[in-house]
Write an enzyme that holds these catalytic residues in place. Sequence first.
Site, PDB file in Angstrom:
ATOM      1  CG  LEU A   1      -9.556   9.205  -4.507  1.00 15.31           C
ATOM      2  CD1 LEU A   1      -9.827   7.916  -4.285  1.00 15.31           C
ATOM      3  CD2 LEU A   1      -8.692   9.853  -3.354  1.00 15.31           C
TER       4      LEU A   1
ATOM      5  CG  HIS B   1      -5.240  10.634  -3.456  1.00 18.76           C
ATOM      6  ND1 HIS B   1      -5.844  11.625  -4.390  1.00 18.76           N
ATOM      7  CD2 HIS B   1      -4.894  11.475  -2.347  1.00 18.76           C
ATOM      8  CE1 HIS B   1      -5.763  12.756  -4.085  1.00 18.76           C
ATOM      9  NE2 HIS B   1      -5.355  12.757  -2.938  1.00 18.76           N
TER      10      HIS B   1
ATOM     11  CD  GLN C   1      -7.669  20.383   5.041  1.00 21.11           C
ATOM     12  OE1 GLN C   1      -7.730  19.357   6.037  1.00 21.11           O
ATOM     13  NE2 GLN C   1      -6.703  20.208   4.241  1.00 21.11           N
TER      14      GLN C   1
ATOM     15  CE  LYS D   1       1.260  18.647  -4.731  1.00 25.10           C
ATOM     16  NZ  LYS D   1       0.275  19.253  -4.054  1.00 25.10           N
TER      17      LYS D   1
HETATM   18  P1  AMP Z   1      -5.726  15.372  -0.204  1.00 22.46           P
HETATM   19  O1  AMP Z   1      -6.480  14.595  -0.943  1.00 22.46           O
HETATM   20  O2  AMP Z   1      -4.846  16.368  -1.294  1.00 22.46           O
HETATM   21  O3  AMP Z   1      -5.757  15.905   0.946  1.00 22.46           O
HETATM   22  O4  AMP Z   1      -4.404  14.248  -0.193  1.00 22.46           O
HETATM   23  C1  AMP Z   1      -4.473  13.055   0.838  1.00 22.46           C
HETATM   24  C2  AMP Z   1      -2.975  12.601   0.767  1.00 22.46           C
HETATM   25  O5  AMP Z   1      -2.309  12.467  -0.542  1.00 22.46           O
HETATM   26  C3  AMP Z   1      -2.182  13.383   1.613  1.00 22.46           C
HETATM   27  O6  AMP Z   1      -1.271  12.702   2.383  1.00 22.46           O
HETATM   28  C4  AMP Z   1      -1.219  14.099   0.530  1.00 22.46           C
HETATM   29  O7  AMP Z   1       0.193  14.365   0.968  1.00 22.46           O
HETATM   30  C5  AMP Z   1      -1.158  12.924  -0.503  1.00 22.46           C
HETATM   31  N1  AMP Z   1      -0.833  13.238  -2.022  1.00 22.46           N
HETATM   32  C6  AMP Z   1      -1.223  14.281  -2.469  1.00 22.46           C
HETATM   33  N2  AMP Z   1      -0.740  14.463  -3.859  1.00 22.46           N
HETATM   34  C7  AMP Z   1       0.145  13.275  -3.929  1.00 22.46           C
HETATM   35  C8  AMP Z   1       1.298  13.186  -4.810  1.00 22.46           C
HETATM   36  N3  AMP Z   1       1.285  13.663  -6.007  1.00 22.46           N
HETATM   37  N4  AMP Z   1       2.082  11.855  -4.582  1.00 22.46           N
HETATM   38  C9  AMP Z   1       1.875  11.358  -3.357  1.00 22.46           C
HETATM   39  N5  AMP Z   1       1.259  11.686  -2.288  1.00 22.46           N
HETATM   40  C10 AMP Z   1       0.168  12.802  -2.878  1.00 22.46           C
END
Ligand code: AMP
Length: 282
Positions: free
Chosen positions: A33, A37, A61, A151
């Site tokens: 995180l 997040h 995925q 993102k």
């Molecule tokens: P992930 O853990 O990479 O699957 O991301 C979980 C959630 O966090 C997803 O909805 C991503 O789009 C969001 N997320 C990832 N990076 C960012 C960021 N830099 N800013 C805002 N949300 C993000």
Amino acid sequence: MLIFHTISELQTYLRSARKKGLKTGFVPTMGALHKGHVSLLQQAKSYTDITICSIFVNPTQFNDLNDFKKYPVTINADIEKLLGFGTDILFLPSVAEIYPNGTTDLPHFELGFLETVLEGKYRPGHFQGVYQVMNRLLQIVEADDLFMGQKDYQQCMIIQHLIKQENSNTRLHIAPTLREEDGLAMSSRNIRLSDAQRTTAAYIYKALQQMKQQLHQGDLKNIKEAASGLLTYNGFIVDYTELANASTLEPLDNWNGTDPVVALIAAHLGEVRLIDNMVLTH
Ligand code: AMP
């Protein structure tokens, strides 16, 4: 914060919360995180009564086994962060809990055009995996509100499609991308960059800004090529530097000056693949 490993524990708790009229906000993640997040969790907290974060590195995925194996896992640090931001529930399921019948022979979903371009094209099967896991998670959590990041622009469109397709009552909220000071979009994968790569990585944001500055009516080929050239010159292997219709993701070769435009980039620095995007018109 309550930590649930099983669906039945989580659902028992949520059922009783719902009976009390409490609204639930859900932030699905793959862990490692960062502040991006956290911004989603904060938004969930301000909208709803109970904030649920899931951490699940979804094997289905990942089209690249190496990427899956090297995906950062920092669960103790994640729990500390979640405690710090007043998250109410952490759902931490095993692969067997999410996929009781295994990960092969999962249903295939019709994703149409969205699966054929950009991330869909360069990561075959990725969005099938995203759809599989999110379909499952949304059925398990039954959240009132779902918070995801811009993102992952194309992923948000897939989830909108899923919500419609599955007649889900969950509302999707799309949160802006959080960036480091030099513009690099925060990402769990950034941990894997060397110091030199981390400095270079900011060129993705520079390329997006350049595309924004250069956007004009008519032929867009030169703009896409210039962005790709900037990245290649700085040591990236580029998958795409695309300008697309922000509502449909159809690639735009010739801009009429009115269609909404989003710039999207995917590029590799060494073994790390980075993606980012910027909406150029409103
Ligand atoms: P992930 O853990 O990479 O699957 O991301 C979980 C959630 O966090 C997803 O909805 C991503 O789009 C969001 N997320 C990832 N990076 C960012 C960021 N830099 N800013 C805002 N949300 C993000």
